[in-house]
Design a protein around this motif. Structure first.
Motif, mmCIF file in Angstrom:
data_model
loop_
_atom_site.group_PDB
_atom_site.id
_atom_site.type_symbol
_atom_site.label_atom_id
_atom_site.label_comp_id
_atom_site.label_asym_id
_atom_site.label_seq_id
_atom_site.Cartn_x
_atom_site.Cartn_y
_atom_site.Cartn_z
ATOM 1 N N GLY A 255 0.812 -1.207 0.000
ATOM 2 C CA GLY A 255 0.000 0.000 0.000
ATOM 3 C C GLY A 255 0.845 1.255 0.000
ATOM 4 N N ALA A 256 1.936 1.240 0.774
ATOM 5 C CA ALA A 256 2.817 2.400 0.836
ATOM 6 C C ALA A 256 3.560 2.610 -0.477
ATOM 7 C CB ALA A 256 3.811 2.229 1.986
ATOM 8 N N LEU A 257 3.974 1.527 -1.111
ATOM 9 C CA LEU A 257 4.659 1.641 -2.397
ATOM 10 C C LEU A 257 3.767 2.339 -3.416
ATOM 11 C CD1 LEU A 257 7.189 0.822 -4.075
ATOM 12 C CD2 LEU A 257 5.960 -1.273 -4.680
ATOM 13 N N LEU A 258 2.501 1.955 -3.455
ATOM 14 C CA LEU A 258 1.585 2.594 -4.407
ATOM 15 C C LEU A 258 1.272 4.033 -4.003
ATOM 16 C CD1 LEU A 258 -0.726 -0.430 -5.161
ATOM 17 C CD2 LEU A 258 0.611 0.859 -6.844
ATOM 18 N N ALA A 259 1.184 4.309 -2.690
ATOM 19 C CA ALA A 259 0.961 5.681 -2.245
ATOM 20 C C ALA A 259 2.117 6.580 -2.669
ATOM 21 C CB ALA A 259 0.787 5.721 -0.732
ATOM 22 N N ALA A 260 3.330 6.053 -2.661
ATOM 23 C CA ALA A 260 4.483 6.812 -3.140
ATOM 24 C C ALA A 260 4.485 6.890 -4.664
ATOM 25 C CB ALA A 260 5.776 6.165 -2.640
ATOM 26 N N TRP A 261 4.088 5.794 -5.299
ATOM 27 C CA TRP A 261 4.105 5.714 -6.765
ATOM 28 C C TRP A 261 3.180 6.754 -7.381
ATOM 29 C CZ3 TRP A 261 7.073 1.660 -8.961
ATOM 30 C CH2 TRP A 261 7.035 1.583 -10.355
ATOM 31 N N VAL A 262 1.974 6.905 -6.839
ATOM 32 C CA VAL A 262 1.028 7.864 -7.425
ATOM 33 C C VAL A 262 1.431 9.302 -7.136
ATOM 34 C CG1 VAL A 262 -0.902 6.236 -7.409
ATOM 35 C CG2 VAL A 262 -0.568 7.771 -5.442
ATOM 36 N N ARG A 263 2.398 9.504 -6.239
ATOM 37 C CA ARG A 263 2.969 10.833 -6.024
ATOM 38 C C ARG A 263 4.122 11.106 -6.978
ATOM 39 N NH1 ARG A 263 1.498 9.444 -0.441
ATOM 40 N NH2 ARG A 263 0.255 11.165 0.435
ATOM 41 N N ASP A 264 4.387 10.148 -7.878
ATOM 42 C CA ASP A 264 5.443 10.282 -8.890
ATOM 43 C C ASP A 264 6.828 10.438 -8.269
ATOM 44 O OD1 ASP A 264 3.681 10.066 -11.086
ATOM 45 O OD2 ASP A 264 3.189 12.191 -10.962
ATOM 46 N N LEU A 265 7.074 9.773 -7.145
ATOM 47 C CA LEU A 265 8.406 9.793 -6.557
ATOM 48 C C LEU A 265 9.340 8.907 -7.384
ATOM 49 C CD1 LEU A 265 7.634 9.462 -2.729
ATOM 50 C CD2 LEU A 265 7.971 11.539 -4.082
ATOM 51 N N PRO A 266 10.638 9.206 -7.395
ATOM 52 C CA PRO A 266 11.594 8.322 -8.075
ATOM 53 C C PRO A 266 11.541 6.919 -7.471
ATOM 54 C CG PRO A 266 12.622 10.423 -7.503
ATOM 55 C CD PRO A 266 11.285 10.402 -6.819
ATOM 56 N N LEU A 267 11.934 5.937 -8.254
ATOM 57 C CA LEU A 267 11.819 4.548 -7.819
ATOM 58 C C LEU A 267 12.535 4.306 -6.491
ATOM 59 C CD1 LEU A 267 10.893 1.658 -8.299
ATOM 60 C CD2 LEU A 267 12.902 1.315 -9.754
ATOM 61 N N THR A 268 13.742 4.837 -6.349
ATOM 62 C CA THR A 268 14.467 4.637 -5.101
ATOM 63 C C THR A 268 13.704 5.212 -3.915
ATOM 64 O OG1 THR A 268 16.559 4.802 -6.306
ATOM 65 C CG2 THR A 268 16.669 4.994 -3.915
ATOM 66 N N GLU A 269 13.111 6.387 -4.096
ATOM 67 C CA GLU A 269 12.350 7.001 -3.013
ATOM 68 C C GLU A 269 11.069 6.222 -2.716
ATOM 69 O OE1 GLU A 269 13.538 9.433 -1.058
ATOM 70 O OE2 GLU A 269 15.331 9.045 -2.281
ATOM 71 N N CYS A 270 10.471 5.638 -3.740
ATOM 72 C CA CYS A 270 9.302 4.778 -3.505
ATOM 73 C C CYS A 270 9.672 3.602 -2.605
ATOM 74 C CB CYS A 270 8.755 4.267 -4.834
ATOM 75 S SG CYS A 270 7.898 5.492 -5.855
ATOM 76 N N LEU A 271 10.826 2.996 -2.880
ATOM 77 C CA LEU A 271 11.267 1.865 -2.065
ATOM 78 C C LEU A 271 11.527 2.308 -0.631
ATOM 79 C CD1 LEU A 271 13.770 -0.121 -4.335
ATOM 80 C CD2 LEU A 271 11.287 -0.264 -4.238
ATOM 81 N N ARG A 272 12.223 3.416 -0.465
ATOM 82 C CA ARG A 272 12.538 3.885 0.883
ATOM 83 C C ARG A 272 11.268 4.225 1.660
ATOM 84 N NH1 ARG A 272 17.648 7.437 -1.261
ATOM 85 N NH2 ARG A 272 19.255 5.846 -0.946
ATOM 86 N N TYR A 273 10.348 4.871 1.004
ATOM 87 C CA TYR A 273 9.081 5.247 1.628
ATOM 88 C C TYR A 273 8.341 4.004 2.099
ATOM 89 C CZ TYR A 273 4.593 7.804 2.000
ATOM 90 O OH TYR A 273 3.413 8.366 2.435
ATOM 91 N N ALA A 274 8.244 3.000 1.229
ATOM 92 C CA ALA A 274 7.527 1.772 1.572
ATOM 93 C C ALA A 274 8.260 0.988 2.657
ATOM 94 C CB ALA A 274 7.334 0.910 0.324
ATOM 95 N N ASN A 275 9.603 0.966 2.607
ATOM 96 C CA ASN A 275 10.373 0.280 3.643
ATOM 97 C C ASN A 275 10.081 0.866 5.019
ATOM 98 O OD1 ASN A 275 11.644 -1.322 1.719
ATOM 99 N ND2 ASN A 275 13.554 -0.162 1.735
ATOM 100 N N VAL A 276 10.063 2.190 5.109
ATOM 101 C CA VAL A 276 9.830 2.854 6.393
ATOM 102 C C VAL A 276 8.418 2.583 6.889
ATOM 103 C CG1 VAL A 276 9.552 5.114 7.486
ATOM 104 C CG2 VAL A 276 11.607 4.608 6.149
ATOM 105 N N ALA A 277 7.425 2.717 6.019
ATOM 106 C CA ALA A 277 6.039 2.474 6.432
ATOM 107 C C ALA A 277 5.868 1.053 6.951
ATOM 108 C CB ALA A 277 5.093 2.735 5.266
#
Length: 313
Positions: A255-277
């Motif tokens: 869920g966090a990966l997609l929440a970051a993805w729809v914000r158009d974050l770079p792939l690395t930032e999507c991973l970091r965001y989802a890892n933290v969540a």
């Protein structure tokens, strides 16, 4: 500048459960009686928990699935509604039990055992209107229970009208067509189960060769790794936390990966965001109570930022 445009809708389809969760010192042996450290009742299910995570992180979310006409079904619906998840695609099936589970968490080893009640699959032939709801989002995320309906939807829609398709690959999925998948998110272990024991790079490349556009593999406390055709692998480290339970952590990651993805974050930032969540969610007994909000994830990312460069494999 941060965009103020509303985020697109993400539709989650598949399993929703109501769980009884207990924490004990160790898994009980035959006829053993233990005093539990905690007993909790909470909503669960891969797709449903991913929907809750995305909603709590600020992404518009809807859930598509079925529950029975029983007390568990009412509690499942109430839990999703309370989190702001659109449940207009949740169908109540008369005479069918809702999916429910008993989860035993071994505190010493930070692992768990799950006993779940089997229910009828989400059959698109029985629920054709649910397919229309699944097509309304910019993204459609499905688990093992939601994939058959997603496959039926993709067979019906021309490519130009399809939502982006994200698949939770943590559980085996029969007849999975990776050529239809834009974002494939398995564990490294499930990739090895699909392609055999081999280096992570080779596992990711095998999934790309089967047609997936992007593959993101989770590695538990070690974080996650992603691959796209023609680009180097990208990895992001996990976040160290005091783990109470890993129940639902993978679902929160999705869920966090997609929440970051729809914000158009770079792939690395999507991973970091989802890892933290996902890591922060492990501080709760159940899979939902400790899911952070967007501000909490961003604050943790800022505090945890180190001088480590982006890793490539």
């Amino acid at each position: 500048m941060v965009s103020t445009d509303p985020l697109p809708l993400i539709v989650f389809a598949g399993a929703a459960t109501y769980d009884a969760i207990t924490v004990v010192d160790h898994f009980p042996g035959p006829n053993e009686r233990q005093t539990a450290h905690a007993v909790r009742y909470a909503g669960g299910g891969p797709a449903a928990t991913a929907a809750v995570a995305a909603a709590r992180l600020g992404a518009p979310s809807a859930f598509v699935g079925t529950v029975g006409d029983d007390e568990e079904g009412e509690r499942i619906a109430a839990g999703l509604r309370a989190e702001g998840v659109d449940i207009s695609g949740l169908r109540v099936v008369a005479g069918q039990p809702s999916q429910a589970s008993v989860v035993v968490i071994d505190r010493a080893r930070a692992t768990r055992a799950i006993c779940t009640r089997a229910v009828a699959p989400l059959d698109p032939a029985d629920h054709p209107r649910l397919l229309d709801r699944m097509a309304e989002g910019a993204w459609l995320h499905v688990d093992h229970r939601g994939w058959p309906a997603a496959r039926a939807l993709l067979d019906r829609l021309p490519p130009g009208r399809r939502p982006g398709v994200s698949v939770d690959g943590g559980n085996p999925i029969e007849r999975l067509r990776l050529r239809d998948v834009d974002l494939y998110v398995p564990t490294v272990e499930s990739l090895a189960g699909r392609y055999g024991i081999q280096p992570v790079t080779d596992l990711l490349n095998a999934a790309l060769a089967d047609g997936a556009t992007t593959v993101v593999a989770t590695r538990g406390a070690d974080g996650s790794v992603a691959a796209r055709a023609g680009t180097p692998l990208v990895t992001a480290p996990g976040l160290s936390v005091e783990v109470v339970s890993t129940l639902g952590a993978g679902d929160v990651f999705h869920g966090a990966l997609l929440a970051a993805w729809v914000r158009d974050l770079p792939l690395t930032e999507c991973l970091r965001y989802a890892n933290v969540a996902a890591a922060l969610s492990c501080q709760g007994i159940d899979g939902r109570s400790a899911i952070p909000n967007d501000a909490e994830v961003r604050a943790t990312l800022l505090a945890d930022r180190t001088d480590r460069p982006e890793e490539h494999a």
